[in-house]
Motif scaffolding. Structure first.
Motif, PDB file in Angstrom:
ATOM      1  N   UNK A 183      42.201  44.828  20.692  1.00 35.56           N
ATOM      2  CA  UNK A 183      41.656  45.179  22.005  1.00 35.56           C
ATOM      3  C   UNK A 183      40.132  45.155  21.902  1.00 35.56           C
ATOM      4  N   UNK A 184      39.422  44.661  22.940  1.00 37.66           N
ATOM      5  CA  UNK A 184      37.956  44.724  22.901  1.00 37.66           C
ATOM      6  C   UNK A 184      37.478  46.165  22.687  1.00 37.66           C
ATOM      7  N   UNK A 185      36.515  46.324  21.761  1.00 35.34           N
ATOM      8  CA  UNK A 185      36.036  47.641  21.368  1.00 35.34           C
ATOM      9  C   UNK A 185      34.507  47.637  21.320  1.00 35.34           C
ATOM     10  N   UNK A 186      33.907  48.710  21.841  1.00 39.30           N
ATOM     11  CA  UNK A 186      32.450  48.870  21.790  1.00 39.30           C
ATOM     12  C   UNK A 186      32.112  49.856  20.676  1.00 39.30           C
ATOM     13  N   UNK A 187      31.406  49.363  19.672  1.00 42.06           N
ATOM     14  CA  UNK A 187      30.996  50.235  18.564  1.00 42.06           C
ATOM     15  C   UNK A 187      30.014  51.303  19.017  1.00 42.06           C
ATOM     16  N   UNK A 188      29.145  50.986  19.971  1.00 46.51           N
ATOM     17  CA  UNK A 188      28.147  51.939  20.436  1.00 46.51           C
ATOM     18  C   UNK A 188      28.797  53.087  21.208  1.00 46.51           C
ATOM     19  N   UNK A 189      29.654  52.760  22.176  1.00 44.21           N
ATOM     20  CA  UNK A 189      30.323  53.794  22.992  1.00 44.21           C
ATOM     21  C   UNK A 189      31.552  54.376  22.293  1.00 44.21           C
ATOM     22  N   UNK A 190      32.029  53.671  21.263  1.00 50.37           N
ATOM     23  CA  UNK A 190      33.226  54.052  20.516  1.00 50.37           C
ATOM     24  C   UNK A 190      34.444  54.170  21.422  1.00 50.37           C
ATOM     25  N   UNK A 191      34.627  53.146  22.286  1.00 49.64           N
ATOM     26  CA  UNK A 191      35.809  53.136  23.169  1.00 49.64           C
ATOM     27  C   UNK A 191      36.421  51.738  23.228  1.00 49.64           C
ATOM     28  N   UNK A 192      37.732  51.726  23.417  1.00 52.21           N
ATOM     29  CA  UNK A 192      38.454  50.486  23.653  1.00 52.21           C
ATOM     30  C   UNK A 192      38.356  50.154  25.145  1.00 52.21           C
ATOM     31  N   UNK A 193      38.283  48.884  25.452  1.00 48.72           N
ATOM     32  CA  UNK A 193      38.260  48.416  26.838  1.00 48.72           C
ATOM     33  C   UNK A 193      39.536  47.626  27.095  1.00 48.72           C
ATOM     34  N   UNK A 194      40.524  48.316  27.624  1.00 47.12           N
ATOM     35  CA  UNK A 194      41.786  47.666  27.927  1.00 47.12           C
ATOM     36  C   UNK A 194      41.612  46.751  29.135  1.00 47.12           C
ATOM     37  N   UNK A 195      42.353  45.647  29.174  1.00 52.43           N
ATOM     38  CA  UNK A 195      42.221  44.708  30.295  1.00 52.43           C
ATOM     39  C   UNK A 195      42.483  45.398  31.629  1.00 52.43           C
ATOM     40  N   UNK A 196      41.693  45.021  32.628  1.00 49.95           N
ATOM     41  CA  UNK A 196      41.901  45.552  33.970  1.00 49.95           C
ATOM     42  C   UNK A 196      42.173  44.393  34.919  1.00 49.95           C
ATOM     43  N   UNK A 197      42.871  44.697  35.984  1.00 52.05           N
ATOM     44  CA  UNK A 197      43.148  43.709  37.018  1.00 52.05           C
ATOM     45  C   UNK A 197      43.388  44.450  38.315  1.00 52.05           C
ATOM     46  N   UNK A 198      43.376  43.722  39.398  1.00 59.04           N
ATOM     47  CA  UNK A 198      43.604  44.315  40.708  1.00 59.04           C
ATOM     48  C   UNK A 198      45.100  44.434  40.974  1.00 59.04           C
ATOM     49  N   UNK A 199      45.440  45.336  41.878  1.00 64.34           N
ATOM     50  CA  UNK A 199      46.817  45.488  42.335  1.00 64.34           C
ATOM     51  C   UNK A 199      46.830  45.322  43.845  1.00 64.34           C
ATOM     52  N   UNK A 200      47.867  44.682  44.337  1.00 60.77           N
ATOM     53  CA  UNK A 200      47.974  44.435  45.772  1.00 60.77           C
ATOM     54  C   UNK A 200      49.437  44.456  46.184  1.00 60.77           C
TER      55      UNK A 200
ATOM     56  N   UNK B  39      43.611  35.210  41.142  1.00 59.72           N
ATOM     57  CA  UNK B  39      42.772  36.355  41.537  1.00 59.72           C
ATOM     58  C   UNK B  39      42.893  37.535  40.574  1.00 59.72           C
ATOM     59  N   UNK B  40      43.581  37.331  39.442  1.00 56.23           N
ATOM     60  CA  UNK B  40      43.769  38.390  38.454  1.00 56.23           C
ATOM     61  C   UNK B  40      44.363  39.634  39.119  1.00 56.23           C
ATOM     62  N   UNK B  41      45.472  39.419  39.847  1.00 54.45           N
ATOM     63  CA  UNK B  41      46.068  40.478  40.660  1.00 54.45           C
ATOM     64  C   UNK B  41      47.565  40.596  40.398  1.00 54.45           C
ATOM     65  N   UNK B  42      48.036  41.829  40.274  1.00 58.68           N
ATOM     66  CA  UNK B  42      49.463  42.093  40.250  1.00 58.68           C
ATOM     67  C   UNK B  42      49.888  42.357  41.686  1.00 58.68           C
ATOM     68  N   UNK B  43      50.768  41.505  42.216  1.00 58.81           N
ATOM     69  CA  UNK B  43      51.265  41.657  43.583  1.00 58.81           C
ATOM     70  C   UNK B  43      52.625  42.330  43.563  1.00 58.81           C
ATOM     71  N   UNK B  44      52.744  43.408  44.328  1.00 57.40           N
ATOM     72  CA  UNK B  44      54.004  44.127  44.489  1.00 57.40           C
ATOM     73  C   UNK B  44      54.558  43.755  45.859  1.00 57.40           C
ATOM     74  N   UNK B  45      55.691  43.069  45.875  1.00 58.60           N
ATOM     75  CA  UNK B  45      56.228  42.555  47.127  1.00 58.60           C
ATOM     76  C   UNK B  45      57.288  43.479  47.702  1.00 58.60           C
ATOM     77  N   UNK B  46      57.202  43.669  49.026  1.00 58.76           N
ATOM     78  CA  UNK B  46      58.145  44.483  49.778  1.00 58.76           C
ATOM     79  C   UNK B  46      58.752  43.651  50.899  1.00 58.76           C
ATOM     80  N   UNK B  47      59.913  44.076  51.364  1.00 59.78           N
ATOM     81  CA  UNK B  47      60.459  43.577  52.618  1.00 59.78           C
ATOM     82  C   UNK B  47      60.506  44.795  53.539  1.00 59.78           C
TER      83      UNK B  47
END
Length: 163
Positions: A22-39, A106-114
């Motif tokens: 996982x991408x990691x910042x040595x300075x901030x000491x945090x992992x950056x998990x992938x993010x994406x939009x939801x729709x 669009x780097x989006x997870x689409x949740x479909x409804x009827x």
């Protein structure tokens, strides 16, 4: 991700438990998990459940289904109700979750409804909608944007409805 969004330091890939590298910042000491939009996206049925709504928007001539991004603090169901009301001015009577699909463009997870709405009145569409029209199921299959995610969701919904 090449750089930390908090401090701008170049990130490295680092092993994170069972998650893999996982991408990691040595300075901030945090992992950056992938993010994406939801729709959400919606197969919208009329009150008699014998027609469905297709729209055109943003100057495009392709017929698609209503969709919208989930806002911070909302769940998918709240977004569904809000988007249908905002875009076409109708109230949802009932709904059912169908399936989700990741849309890479669009780097989006689409949740479909009827869902079923309370009216066929399309006089309250907002300025995002260029055209909204009710179609029979057969005609909707002919007029929806070919090889689109909207078409995939429509075919899936119609199969679930045994059409």
């Amino acid at each position: 991700m090449s750089y930390c969004f908090q401090c701008g330091t170049k990130v490295i890939n680092k092993q994170c438990n069972n998650e893999g590298e996982i991408p990691y910042c040595n300075k901030c000491e945090i992992f950056h998990f992938p993010t994406f939009s939801s729709a959400i996206s919606a197969i919208i049925l009329n009150p008699d459940k014998n027609k469905l709504l297709l729209i055109q928007q943003y100057g495009q001539v392709d017929n698609i289904i209503v969709a919208g991004y989930i806002n911070k603090g909302e769940n998918a169901e709240q977004t569904l109700v809000r988007e249908v009301k905002e875009e076409i001015g109708l109230n949802i009577k009932d709904y059912q979750y169908m399936k989700s699909k990741y849309f890479e463009k669009t780097n989006t997870l689409l949740c479909n409804f009827i869902c079923t709405v309370d009216s066929e009145d399309l006089n309250q569409t907002n300025d995002e909608i260029d055209k909204a029209q009710w179609f029979t199921f057969k005609d909707a299959l002919k007029h929806i944007k070919s090889e689109s995610l909207a078409e995939e969701f429509l075919i899936y919904a119609l199969k679930k409805m045994n059409y």
